[in-house]
Write an enzyme that holds these catalytic residues in place. Structure first.
Site, mmCIF file in Angstrom:
data_model
loop_
_atom_site.group_PDB
_atom_site.id
_atom_site.type_symbol
_atom_site.label_atom_id
_atom_site.label_comp_id
_atom_site.label_asym_id
_atom_site.label_seq_id
_atom_site.Cartn_x
_atom_site.Cartn_y
_atom_site.Cartn_z
ATOM 1 N N SER A 157 0.833 -1.192 0.000
ATOM 2 C CA SER A 157 0.000 0.000 0.000
ATOM 3 C C SER A 157 0.879 1.258 0.000
ATOM 4 O O SER A 157 1.731 1.414 -0.870
ATOM 5 C CB SER A 157 -0.948 -0.041 1.211
ATOM 6 O OG SER A 157 -1.911 0.969 1.155
ATOM 7 N N ARG A 227 -11.826 6.066 10.403
ATOM 8 C CA ARG A 227 -11.393 4.671 10.334
ATOM 9 C C ARG A 227 -12.483 3.788 9.741
ATOM 10 O O ARG A 227 -12.190 2.859 8.974
ATOM 11 C CB ARG A 227 -11.015 4.183 11.735
ATOM 12 C CG ARG A 227 -10.489 2.752 11.767
ATOM 13 C CD ARG A 227 -9.238 2.594 10.930
ATOM 14 N NE ARG A 227 -8.588 1.312 11.170
ATOM 15 C CZ ARG A 227 -7.471 0.922 10.581
ATOM 16 N NH1 ARG A 227 -6.883 1.737 9.713
ATOM 17 N NH2 ARG A 227 -6.920 -0.249 10.847
ATOM 18 N N ASP A 323 -8.893 -6.296 -4.662
ATOM 19 C CA ASP A 323 -8.461 -5.013 -4.102
ATOM 20 C C ASP A 323 -9.003 -3.900 -4.998
ATOM 21 O O ASP A 323 -8.541 -3.708 -6.113
ATOM 22 C CB ASP A 323 -6.930 -4.966 -4.044
ATOM 23 C CG ASP A 323 -6.392 -3.676 -3.430
ATOM 24 O OD1 ASP A 323 -7.197 -2.768 -3.115
ATOM 25 O OD2 ASP A 323 -5.161 -3.580 -3.270
ATOM 26 N N HIS A 356 -8.065 -5.133 -0.265
ATOM 27 C CA HIS A 356 -6.772 -4.462 -0.113
ATOM 28 C C HIS A 356 -5.957 -5.030 1.043
ATOM 29 O O HIS A 356 -4.734 -5.125 0.970
ATOM 30 C CB HIS A 356 -7.002 -2.960 0.085
ATOM 31 C CG HIS A 356 -5.743 -2.160 0.154
ATOM 32 N ND1 HIS A 356 -4.805 -2.141 -0.859
ATOM 33 C CD2 HIS A 356 -5.243 -1.341 1.123
ATOM 34 C CE1 HIS A 356 -3.799 -1.349 -0.531
ATOM 35 N NE2 HIS A 356 -4.036 -0.860 0.666
ATOM 36 N N ASP A 357 -6.618 -5.409 2.112
ATOM 37 C CA ASP A 357 -5.919 -5.926 3.294
ATOM 38 C C ASP A 357 -5.268 -7.284 3.058
ATOM 39 O O ASP A 357 -4.591 -7.808 3.950
ATOM 40 C CB ASP A 357 -6.879 -6.029 4.484
ATOM 41 C CG ASP A 357 -6.870 -4.775 5.338
ATOM 42 O OD1 ASP A 357 -6.067 -3.861 5.053
ATOM 43 O OD2 ASP A 357 -7.669 -4.698 6.287
#
EC number: 2.3.1.46
Length: 379
Positions: A157, A227, A323, A356-357
């Site tokens: 990232s 968040r 992602d 994405h994680d």
């Protein structure tokens, strides 16, 4: 709670602090007269200092990438699945350095640090930083550690952006660059998500223009919302559907606006609450701006291939199919530019439902590909 560490763990680690008294000129036109960087190391630096690997963290990351700080620590560092004996970043082979970036809130000089000029927290007066600023500060850490050239600079990232910047700013100081789930610049949609997160913080009454520490409060609501928005973008629709679906917390709907009714609502609120208790709001603003500003091709007539012409590193680019924050198309854009610049580059697109994680998750094919590349690096 581990009583004995797994054989593939780096075990107990002790953070170290490096102080720099030489001013650091920043892209914004300001400078920091002095600053600290907190870091950890894993493995042993060899006699020729040819086995050093730099780990660059993402937006909310920090220096604690692997191992444990105590025998009572419940969770290891954030990339423990990839760092350790026999793991992709094998500490039997490599000397690994992981730091908390300048502007962070985990020990390095940042907005929550005291400004030596007035003895108060920097707060919003801390200068805006760029990825290139971080790379310059990391280069000074390398100098301090006696590392002239990194065997590899690795990041996922935002960390991948730093790895790419290293090959541009210090082409002779990095032999391999691994950019995972990253991009050559943010899309308009990504900038928009970051702006929504920033506005959640900036409009929180407890933010106090960034001077919330002096006011003795925390903009908890703003950080929580920031968040929550960010976390949605780190996951995929498939993974959220599989994990939560439309499951309810209780047996029936309450028909109000205050109850936590769906499981996904509960999860997001938990993530937001937990994050708002450990992260600094001003640091969040800084990190998202550094993301927005990253666009190295802007200095090369927006020609991405030209941007990497001076790079001497070999490249490994990895992406994940679901992602949508940094999609595989963005990685392929990078690969195409590197190929046009006649660079040595390999590309792997991992089929993974985690979004994405995924770069943080021990997916077998991902770990195997990661290991295969790292095993090719000669010292």
């Amino acid at each position: 709670m581990p009583t004995a560490f797994p054989p593939d763990s780096v075990g107990l680690v002790v953070p170290q602090m490096a102080h720099f008294s030489e001013p650091l000129a920043l892209a914004c036109g300001r400078s920091l007269p002095a600053y600290d960087l907190i870091y950890e190391t894993y493995g042993q630096l060899n006699a020729t200092a040819s086995n050093a690997v730099l780990i660059c963290h993402a937006l909310s990351g920090h220096h604690h990438a692997a191992g444990f700080h105590s025998v009572d620590e419940r969770k290891p560092g954030w990339w423990d699945s990839c760092i350790g004996p026999g793991k992709p970043i094998d500490t039997n082979k490599f000397f690994v350095v992981s730091l908390n970036n300048l502007g962070g809130c985990n020990g390095s000089t940042g907005p929550s640090s005291l400004n030596p000029e007035n003895g108060k927290p920097f707060g919003a007066d801390f200068p805006v930083l760029t990825v290139e600023d971080w790379v310059h500060s990391q280069a000074r850490l390398a100098d301090l550690l006696g590392i002239d050239q990194w065997a590899a600079v690795i990041g996922g990232s935002l960390g991948g952006m730093q790895a790419l910047q290293w090959t541009i700013t210090y082409p002779d100081r990095v032999r391999h660059c691994l950019a995972i789930a990253s991009a050559p610049k943010l899309s308009a949609q990504n900038i928009a998500f970051n702006e929504v997160a920033r506005q959640a913080i900036l409009t929180d009454p407890e933010f106090h223009g960034g001077s919330f520490q002096e006011a003795g409060v925390i903009p908890k609501r703003g950080l929580m919302l920031a968040r929550m928005v960010g976390h949605i973008t780190y996951l995929s629709d498939d993974s959220m559907g599989e994990k939560f679906g439309r499951g309810l917390k209780s047996e029936k709907l309450n028909y109000d606006f205050h109850s936590v009714e769906f499981q996904v609502e509960s999860y997001l609120r938990y993530q937001g609450e937990e994050f708002s208790g450990r992260f600094d709001a001003n640091t969040y603003l800084l990190m998202t701006k550094a993301l927005d500003y990253f666009d190295p091709a802007a200095n090369f007539d927006d020609d991405l291939a030209k941007t990497f012409e001076g790079a001497t590193a070999k490249f490994c680019v990895m992406s994940f199919t679901t992602d949508w924050r940094f999609s595989p198309a963005r990685s392929r854009e990078l690969v195409d530019a590197l190929m046009a610049a006649r660079k040595d580059v390999c590309y792997l697109e991992i089929d993974a439902p985690q979004g994405h994680d995924a770069f943080l998750i021990p997916i077998p094919r991902y770990l195997q590909a990661f290991s295969n590349y790292m095993n090719r690096i000669t010292l």
